[in-house]
Design an enzyme around this catalytic site. Structure first.
Site, short mmCIF file in Angstrom:
data_model
loop_
_atom_site.label_atom_id
_atom_site.label_comp_id
_atom_site.label_asym_id
_atom_site.label_seq_id
_atom_site.Cartn_x
_atom_site.Cartn_y
_atom_site.Cartn_z
N THR A 101 0.85 -1.20 0.00
CA THR A 101 0.00 0.00 0.00
C THR A 101 0.88 1.25 0.00
N THR A 111 5.24 4.62 6.48
CA THR A 111 5.10 4.38 7.91
C THR A 111 3.92 5.17 8.46
N LYS A 162 -2.96 7.46 16.10
CA LYS A 162 -3.97 8.45 16.51
C LYS A 162 -5.36 7.82 16.54
N GLY A 222 12.53 6.52 4.40
CA GLY A 222 12.04 6.54 5.78
C GLY A 222 12.97 5.91 6.80
N SER A 223 12.36 5.29 7.82
CA SER A 223 13.14 4.77 8.94
C SER A 223 12.51 3.49 9.47
N GLY A 226 11.62 3.13 26.94
CA GLY A 226 11.75 4.42 26.26
C GLY A 226 10.54 5.30 26.49
N VAL A 245 17.84 -0.50 31.03
CA VAL A 245 17.47 -1.90 30.82
C VAL A 245 18.75 -2.66 30.47
N GLY A 263 13.80 4.65 19.78
CA GLY A 263 14.20 5.48 18.64
C GLY A 263 14.12 4.73 17.33
N HIS A 315 -14.07 34.02 22.01
CA HIS A 315 -14.38 33.59 23.38
C HIS A 315 -15.65 32.75 23.39
P1 FAD Z 1 8.19 6.63 5.63
O1 FAD Z 1 6.85 7.09 6.00
O2 FAD Z 1 8.88 5.67 6.54
O3 FAD Z 1 8.05 5.98 4.20
C1 FAD Z 1 9.12 5.34 3.58
C2 FAD Z 1 8.57 4.33 2.60
O4 FAD Z 1 9.64 3.86 1.80
C3 FAD Z 1 7.94 3.10 3.24
O5 FAD Z 1 6.66 2.91 2.75
C4 FAD Z 1 8.87 1.95 2.84
O6 FAD Z 1 8.17 0.74 2.64
C5 FAD Z 1 9.44 2.48 1.54
N1 FAD Z 1 10.75 1.92 1.18
C6 FAD Z 1 11.86 1.83 1.96
N2 FAD Z 1 12.87 1.30 1.23
C7 FAD Z 1 12.41 1.05 0.00
C8 FAD Z 1 12.97 0.51 -1.19
N3 FAD Z 1 14.24 0.12 -1.26
N4 FAD Z 1 12.17 0.39 -2.28
C9 FAD Z 1 10.86 0.79 -2.23
N5 FAD Z 1 10.28 1.30 -1.14
C10 FAD Z 1 11.04 1.45 -0.05
N6 FAD Z 1 5.10 11.71 12.79
C11 FAD Z 1 4.32 12.80 12.95
O7 FAD Z 1 4.63 13.86 12.41
N7 FAD Z 1 3.17 12.75 13.69
C12 FAD Z 1 2.77 11.61 14.31
O8 FAD Z 1 1.72 11.60 14.97
C13 FAD Z 1 3.58 10.46 14.17
N8 FAD Z 1 3.22 9.30 14.76
C14 FAD Z 1 4.00 8.19 14.59
C15 FAD Z 1 3.62 7.02 15.21
C16 FAD Z 1 4.39 5.88 15.07
C17 FAD Z 1 3.96 4.61 15.76
C18 FAD Z 1 5.56 5.91 14.26
C19 FAD Z 1 6.39 4.67 14.05
C20 FAD Z 1 5.95 7.08 13.63
C21 FAD Z 1 5.18 8.23 13.79
N9 FAD Z 1 5.54 9.45 13.20
C22 FAD Z 1 4.76 10.55 13.38
C23 FAD Z 1 6.75 9.56 12.37
C24 FAD Z 1 6.38 9.50 10.88
O9 FAD Z 1 5.68 8.30 10.63
C25 FAD Z 1 7.63 9.59 10.02
O10 FAD Z 1 8.39 10.72 10.38
C26 FAD Z 1 7.25 9.69 8.56
O11 FAD Z 1 6.48 8.59 8.14
C27 FAD Z 1 8.51 9.80 7.68
O12 FAD Z 1 8.12 9.89 6.35
P2 FAD Z 1 9.06 9.39 5.17
O13 FAD Z 1 8.32 9.65 3.91
O14 FAD Z 1 10.42 9.95 5.32
O15 FAD Z 1 9.23 7.82 5.41
P1 NAI Z 2 12.15 8.81 20.80
O1 NAI Z 2 13.48 9.25 20.35
O2 NAI Z 2 11.01 9.74 20.79
O3 NAI Z 2 12.27 8.28 22.32
C1 NAI Z 2 13.12 7.23 22.67
C2 NAI Z 2 13.30 7.26 24.17
O4 NAI Z 2 13.95 6.07 24.55
C3 NAI Z 2 14.16 8.43 24.65
O5 NAI Z 2 13.55 9.05 25.73
C4 NAI Z 2 15.47 7.75 25.05
O6 NAI Z 2 16.16 8.41 26.08
C5 NAI Z 2 14.96 6.39 25.49
N1 NAI Z 2 15.96 5.31 25.42
C6 NAI Z 2 16.87 5.08 24.46
N2 NAI Z 2 17.57 3.96 24.73
C7 NAI Z 2 17.06 3.46 25.89
C8 NAI Z 2 17.34 2.31 26.69
N3 NAI Z 2 18.29 1.43 26.33
N4 NAI Z 2 16.61 2.11 27.82
C9 NAI Z 2 15.64 2.99 28.19
N5 NAI Z 2 15.34 4.11 27.46
C10 NAI Z 2 16.03 4.33 26.33
O7 NAI Z 2 11.87 7.47 19.95
P2 NAI Z 2 10.53 6.65 19.71
O8 NAI Z 2 9.56 6.87 20.79
O9 NAI Z 2 10.99 5.26 19.42
O10 NAI Z 2 9.95 7.29 18.38
C11 NAI Z 2 10.77 7.36 17.22
C12 NAI Z 2 10.46 8.60 16.45
O11 NAI Z 2 9.21 8.47 15.78
C13 NAI Z 2 10.29 9.83 17.33
O12 NAI Z 2 11.52 10.43 17.65
C14 NAI Z 2 9.46 10.72 16.48
O13 NAI Z 2 10.31 11.40 15.60
C15 NAI Z 2 8.60 9.74 15.69
N6 NAI Z 2 7.25 9.71 16.28
C16 NAI Z 2 6.51 10.86 16.30
C17 NAI Z 2 5.28 10.90 16.87
C18 NAI Z 2 4.52 12.18 16.89
O14 NAI Z 2 4.89 13.08 16.16
N7 NAI Z 2 3.48 12.31 17.68
C19 NAI Z 2 4.66 9.70 17.47
C20 NAI Z 2 5.52 8.54 17.38
C21 NAI Z 2 6.75 8.56 16.80
#
Ligand code: FAD
Ligand code: NAI
Length: 468
Positions: free
Chosen positions: A38, A42, A52, A146-147, A182, A239, A273, A447
């Site tokens: 799809t 991510t 969300k 992405g990541s 984390g 941990v 992370g 308000h």
């Molecule tokens: P991605 O969204 O990771 O997209 C990369 C795409 O590349 C993927 O579909 C992958 O399958 C594809 N790909 C990778 N390698 C290849 C390849 N070799 N060939 C073809 N396709 C490939 N950010 C917010 O701003 N607000 C939020 O509320 C938020 N909530 C999050 C909740 C969670 C649980 C997670 C994990 C992340 C959240 N994030 C949030 C972070 C956000 O999802 C990412 O910052 C964002 O998706 C990055 O966009 P991107 O386009 O760089 O990469």
């Molecule tokens: P994060 O970087 O937000 O938090 C990771 C936490 O884990 C930090 O507080 C760090 O100190 C801690 N940590 C690292 N190693 C550890 C260890 N060995 N033991 C205990 N604690 C440890 O990373 P997270 O939550 O995995 O999210 C990844 C990224 O995804 C975020 O940084 C954000 O960019 C994105 N994201 C954004 C959201 C949003 O915009 N609302 C929601 C979810 C993800």
């Protein structure tokens, strides 16, 4: 399938798909290679949107259990239908990923489903999901891959007991005891979801505070609020190991004083992370070295790698891993390619943690200002004194504005409170226009609204808040 393009985008996340659409609007012939089944990356499939959806559903469950009675709404027999909640989440995701498919058709973008590898500065080889391969050529190639979650070496994901965020978005039953490693974005958002749905949630954080990149004063307020909601949060806890046996795990950790503790549980969410997903793309073979620790691709101000026809954006490059940052970079990148003035203002990228209360921030934190030695003024206003927040029975939190001591220019805005995610947009707009606290203070706010708290905080910068 066509094989010659102006631009090939690898990855259809918010960075890649938005870049593809903008490039098509600018007249480019675009292909977008995506290895999943799809579009949406991510963010739409396993990130922003499903998390969300679960936060909103679990909040409704929590409100109906704990708060409706105070509003005079009483009922019997409340129960959780987790399969229905998960099905709704899946439906939301499907409608949005289908929506991207529609936008691709509308903009005549060719989606190519398969894993892409760059084999020359103008060539992408795709191992097609349906079998076989395709060779695509283009003047420019955009890496938007992405990541991926970082695993702990001694606690690999097994997709069952030890999970990443994707696993924790789809537990098929409410865990009895979820240990979250984390206290960042994912740990606190998904920890909140399962706490509201009935799990005991224990969060183990290495640092002495939660949400390390946020304003610390608000971070501490959020920590207290989450503890009140039932989350157990252990700071300065490292941990050190874990054992998994059958359907249970025991996580071992060490406190600051060296004391050892163990946490028996039935699910572990590792949220320490994410790392740029850049392996297997063929970058090293073309002389593009990624950062060994983060996996990120180095780029210049126009998002070009060392090979000028290959560009990169989003989570794959430096900066906050946020969907809106990726989108803005995607647009700026292709506008620059088209000879336009694409630009991303990295000083005004908001960050939001969708806990309850929500925590949102833009610009500099108080700690950053202190460290830089810049003279600043602070204005704060609590939601406790905001009429709308009172009416909603959501009066926890504060708006905090940091302004330059001499010029009054807004340097940072941090909000802990109801709908902080929506409120932060005003602060971003003011900062984009290099506005002052006085500009906010002189702007008429409807308000009763939550946003009046922002105006009052701006007034407080000058010591003249009306309602506190
Ligand atoms: P991605 O969204 O990771 O997209 C990369 C795409 O590349 C993927 O579909 C992958 O399958 C594809 N790909 C990778 N390698 C290849 C390849 N070799 N060939 C073809 N396709 C490939 N950010 C917010 O701003 N607000 C939020 O509320 C938020 N909530 C999050 C909740 C969670 C649980 C997670 C994990 C992340 C959240 N994030 C949030 C972070 C956000 O999802 C990412 O910052 C964002 O998706 C990055 O966009 P991107 O386009 O760089 O990469
Ligand atoms: P994060 O970087 O937000 O938090 C990771 C936490 O884990 C930090 O507080 C760090 O100190 C801690 N940590 C690292 N190693 C550890 C260890 N060995 N033991 C205990 N604690 C440890 O990373 P997270 O939550 O995995 O999210 C990844 C990224 O995804 C975020 O940084 C954000 O960019 C994105 N994201 C954004 C959201 C949003 O915009 N609302 C929601 C979810 C993800």
């Amino acid at each position: 399938m066509a094989t010659q393009f102006d631009l090939i985008v690898i990855g259809a996340g918010p960075g890649g798909y938005v870049a593809a659409i903008r490039a098509a609007q600018l007249g480019m012939k675009v292909a977008c290679v995506e290895k999943s089944r799809t579009l949406g990356g991510t963010c739409l499939n396993v990130g922003c949107i499903p998390s969300k959806a679960m936060l909103d559903s679990s909040e409704l469950f929590h409100l109906s259990k704990e708060r409706f009675a105070k509003h005079g709404i009483k009922f019997d027999g409340l129960s959780l239908d987790l399969p229905a909640m998960l099905a709704r989440k899946a439906e939301v995701v499907k409608s949005l990923t289908d929506g991207v498919r529609f936008l691709f058709r509308k903009n005549k973008i060719e989606p190519v489903f398969g894993a892409g590898k760059i084999t020359a500065p103008d060539t992408v080889q795709v191992a097609l999901n349906e079998g076989g391969s395709a060779e695509l050529k283009a003047r420019n190639i955009l890496v938007a891959t992405g990541s991926e979650p970082v695993a702990l070496p001694f606690l690999p994901f097994d997709g069952r007991v030890v999970v990443d965020s994707t696993g924790a978005l789809s537990f098929n039953r409410v865990p009895e005891h979820l240990v979250v490693i984390g206290a960042g974005y994912i740990g606190l958002e998904l920890g909140s979801v399962w706490n509201r749905l009935g799990s005991k949630v224990t969060v183990l954080e290495f640092l002495p505070r939660i949400t390390p990149t946020a304003d610390q004063e608000l971070g501490e307020m959020l920590r207290r609020s989450l503890v009140k909601q039932g989350l157990e949060i252990h700071l300065e806890t490292k941990v050190t190991g874990a054992t998994v046996e059958g359907d249970r795990a025991v996580v071992k950790a060490q406190g600051k004083d060296g004391s050892e503790s163990t946490y028996p549980c039935d699910r572990v969410l590792v949220a320490v992370g994410r790392r740029a997903y850049t392996q297997g793309l063929g970058l090293a073979e073309l002389g593009i070295e990624v950062d060994a620790r983060t996996g990120r691709v180095p780029v210049d101000a126009h998002f070009r790698t060392k090979v000028p026809s290959i560009l990169a954006i989003g989570d794959a490059i430096e900066g906050p891993m946020l969907a809106h940052k990726a989108e803005d970079e995607g647009i700026a990148c292709v506008e620059l390619l088209a000879g336009k003035a694409g630009h991303v203002n990295y000083d005004t990228i908001p960050g939001v943690i969708y806990t309850w209360p929500e925590m949102a921030g833009v610009g500099q934190t108080e700690e950053q200002l202190k460290e830089s030695g810049r003279q600043y003024k602070v204005g704060k206003f609590p939601f406790l004194a905001n009429g709308r927040a009172k009416a909603m029975d959501e009066s926890e939190g504060v708006v905090k504005i940091l302004a330059d001591a001499a010029t009054d220019r807004v340097l940072g805005v941090h909000i802990l409170g109801p709908r902080a995610s929506e409120m932060i947009a005003e602060a971003v707009a003011v900062m984009e226009f290099a506005g002052s606290a006085e500009d906010i203070a002189r702007t008429c706010h409807a308000h009763p609204t939550l946003s009046e708290a922002t105006r009052e905080a701006a007034l407080a910068v000058d010591g003249r808040a009306i309602h506190s």
